[in-house]
Every structure is written in C-alpha cells, then in structure tokens.
Design an enzyme around this catalytic site. Sequence first.
Site, PDB file in Angstrom:
ATOM      1  N   ALA A 140       0.816  -1.215   0.000  1.00  0.00           N
ATOM      2  CA  ALA A 140       0.000   0.000   0.000  1.00  0.00           C
ATOM      3  C   ALA A 140       0.852   1.269   0.000  1.00  0.00           C
ATOM      4  CB  ALA A 140      -0.904  -0.013   1.230  1.00  0.00           C
ATOM      5  N   LYS A 141       2.132   1.150   0.388  1.00  0.00           N
ATOM      6  CA  LYS A 141       3.062   2.290   0.402  1.00  0.00           C
ATOM      7  C   LYS A 141       2.454   3.507   1.102  1.00  0.00           C
ATOM      8  CE  LYS A 141       5.881   0.252  -2.997  1.00  0.00           C
ATOM      9  NZ  LYS A 141       5.137  -0.883  -3.481  1.00  0.00           N
ATOM     10  N   ARG A 142       1.872   3.297   2.273  1.00  0.00           N
ATOM     11  CA  ARG A 142       1.263   4.387   3.012  1.00  0.00           C
ATOM     12  C   ARG A 142       2.276   5.096   3.907  1.00  0.00           C
ATOM     13  NH1 ARG A 142      -2.387   2.511  -0.184  1.00  0.00           N
ATOM     14  NH2 ARG A 142      -4.579   2.530   0.423  1.00  0.00           N
TER      15      ARG A 142
END
Lengths: 269, 269
Positions: B92-94
Amino acid sequence: MQRSKLVSQILEKKNYLCVGLDTDTEKLPAHLKNKPDGIFEFNKRIIDATLEHCVSYKINTAFYESMGTKGWEIMQETFNYIPDSHFKIADAKRGDIGNTSHQYAIAFYETLKADAVTVAPYMGEDSIKPFLSYKDKWAIVLGLTSNAGSKDFQQLILSDTGKPLYETVLETVAKWGNIDNTMFVTGATKADFFEDIRSVVPEHFLLVPGVGAQGGSLSEVSKKGANKDIGLLINASRAIIYASGGEDFDLAASEAAKEICNEMKGYIV
Amino acid sequence: MQRSKLVSQILEKKNYLCVGLDTDTEKLPAHLKNKPDGIFEFNKRIIDATLEHCVSYKINTAFYESMGTKGWEIMQETFNYIPDSHFKIADAKRGDIGNTSHQYAIAFYETLKADAVTVAPYMGEDSIKPFLSYKDKWAIVLGLTSNAGSKDFQQLILSDTGKPLYETVLETVAKWGNIDNTMFVTGATKADFFEDIRSVVPEHFLLVPGVGAQGGSLSEVSKKGANKDIGLLINASRAIIYASGGEDFDLAASEAAKEICNEMKGYIV
C-alpha cells in the site's frame, strides 16, 4: 480543475481555505455515532455549512479506509457531494512504480473524480509522472511536511548541493511537471522555511496543512508563502470539523471556517 | 504472524516466494473479463494453484482502488480467502502524520487483517511508529526500490555520512522498530547493492520485488541477500499470475511458481 479557475475563485472570494474532511467515527457527535449513514451525514452537513467559506475540500483517505469497503463507499459519496466549484483533493500520499501509480491515478482522478491527489516522492520520477498525465488534474507532492518526523529525512543535507533533501525534491519534481499540474505540500508549522521554499518554487501552488490543531500560524504562512496568484491552499481539519462536538457541529464549523476566511481577507490586498 | 512462524515455514518448505496479486481487469483471461466476480474468481484460482509453492501473498492495493468501492470489497474477500498459513502483505506504500498513519494501521492490520503493510519513509518517525505498535504485525518500509526512479532521491549522497539516503533510511528505521516488526523493500534489480544493504541490516527480512517482469535475478539476490534465517521474501507478480492469458491461467501460474520454488530449493542448504 484548471489553474486559472482555481486562481479566480481564490481572488474573487478572497479565500484560500481548504477544509479537511478527516472524519473519525470516534469523534462524531453522539446523535450521529450509531446511525448507519452517520459519517456521510456529518460530511454533508459540514460541506453545506462551510461551502461559502472555503475554495477546496481535502479528504484524508486513511479515515475512510480504516472502515473498509463501507468507508470507501462513503468517500465516493462525499466526493460526489462536493460541488465542482470547489477544488477536490484526495489526501492519499500515494506513489509506487509506474504501472502501479497509473492505477492510483485512475482510482483518484477517474473513479473518485478528485482534482488532485497527494503523492509521496521517495520512489522518484516514474512514480510521480503517471499523476501528471491528466489534463487539469494535479499531483500535490510532499515537500516539507508539518510533522516532527520531517527532520528525519526531509531536512538532511545532500552532499552535492549542500542543501536539504526537501529542496532537491521541490526543484527536481518541479521540472517533471509544471505550475498547471504540480503543487507541493509544505507544512504551516515550518513557516520559517517558506522563504527558502519560495526561492525554489516561486510560482507553484502550495498545500499547507498544520494550521490549527498542529500549531501553524495562518498569518505567518500567508505573509511568507503567498505569491502573485496567492498560490496557497491552507488546510484546516480538526479546528473546523470538530469545533463543536454537539448537535450544532455544523454551525460551529461554519463559524470556525468563517473566522479563518475573514482573517484571510486581510491578507489579500 | 510471528517471525519464528514465518522463518519455520520458509525453512520447512525451502521456499521464500511471495506471489503478488496485482490483478488488472484488462489482463484477465477473456472468459472472466465480463463476469461480475471475475477478479475474485481469478484471485481465488491463483491462490488455490500456487498455495503449495509459496509462503506469502502480496496484494497491491492500487489495482483494487482503481475499481472504487467494488475493488475494496474484492480486496477484502481476497485477504479473507488467503489461509493464515501464508504471510499476507498489503502493498500500500502508506505513510502520513501520526494520527493518520494510525488510521492506516487500523485499515490494513485490523480491517483487512493483513500481517504486514508497505510503508513510505519520507515523513519520518511519527509516520512509521503507528505501524510498529501491533503484536506480530509488520511495517515493510521502502529502502531501495526496484524502479529507475530510485536514483532520483534514494541514491543521493548525504553530506554528514557520505552515504546514500536509502542506507540512512535503513539504519534509522531499524532503530525505531526491531527484527520482529520491521522489514525493508529492496529491489531485485539492485542486486549489486545487497552487500551494502546487508551490512546495514544483517538480520532484517527483506521484501524483494523486481524478479521477473522487471528483470531482477533470483540467483543473484538469493546469494547476496540471504542471511541465517534466509531473511528474504521474493515477490513475483506478473511472471506468475499472467503466465498464460487463457483458461489454463491457474495451471500456468502453478507451473511458473513451482519453477521459481524449485530454483529456491537449490539456494537453501
């Protein structure tokens, strides 16, 4: 939304306020807490109450994703409810390899119909470019953020330029896009940095979070950050949407937004 | 999932393959393309076909978010379908300010029930810490990514250490967490960097994308990246899930996964 439209909205209304819809189920007024559509009703009433006092809304995707599928549905309904007169930001901080960033661009520009999405720069050019290929849509790239953690990496000095990383991010990303499709996130808590920031990106719009709950000063940011088109969208979330925890939350939000908006009129001459 | 369970799965199966479910509607086999549940059926059959040849699945959130609410529903169904024997990653690369990252942690750890979520480090400590406060859940932080854009910022040299930014990210983030709750993304296309990476984080697990469609070498990465617990999860997405575009896509996926898995057996002594 085209840059010229955004600028004329700001100048006509003498207003560059963005209302942040970081709607937290736990902070809903009691009478909405257990209603199935409580969050959407909250957002709807906040939007109705603040529409004339702002030019933009920012939806923080995290607060909706934490609710799962239902949250995504509320996010979509909320984006649909915001009128096209207002600049719609998906605050999503996305960024991945090219084919994946392209999917995020579809998610936010096409499916949710946002005007803009916030983007994290760590993965470089091919992670940002897919957000720059849509007409009148905007990538708002993290420059210098409002939180304490901005010192950990963003403010580290690079050996080839002697300048901090965030300045190189601003300078480099500015070349990939242009002032019609790229903005930068620069936190209000870092007002002292705004002169440096404006020396690197004098014409770009800046999205400025951190006024209110995070302690940034509207006056300072406006003085140091405004350019000839104003070039600022100043976000306030908690200070507006939770101005009252009671049934009058929308009236209180309207008052809180109006107060900021009145202060802004003093800064636009 | 506890580290000890993950390590024993890897050693028992002699396998450290993660299958990436970057399921793109446009690439579905013709007979599933127009079915309402085509994507979930595709994922289900891929999972059934590859279960014995891998230890982990990685769901790339972008490919689901581009479908809006329906996509989030499919993502939830897919997470539910993956058995608990396998390590479940939300790619998700949050990363955002603390209270927002906390909402993302709820979204991925509690609502979707993933074991791990990928996290972008640009915003620093308070953006990462909320992902480290859950027992047996993992933040997989971007270190050196597989794409061309990794040179733009990740590889810039810092003046105080004379080392590239990504090494400082590895070193600093490693101190915020520990080897039981933190992994790093390090791309297979950067195999030459693996010795440096291992000198900074000798014991951490590395999630390694970029084998297959992106050109990384399984052999090189395994030789240079493995530690005493193996300490690698090597992801392949397109090379497995699109191994055939026909009705036999699941058989072809099984074969492709098996081939990688057989090669891996040679690297675990």
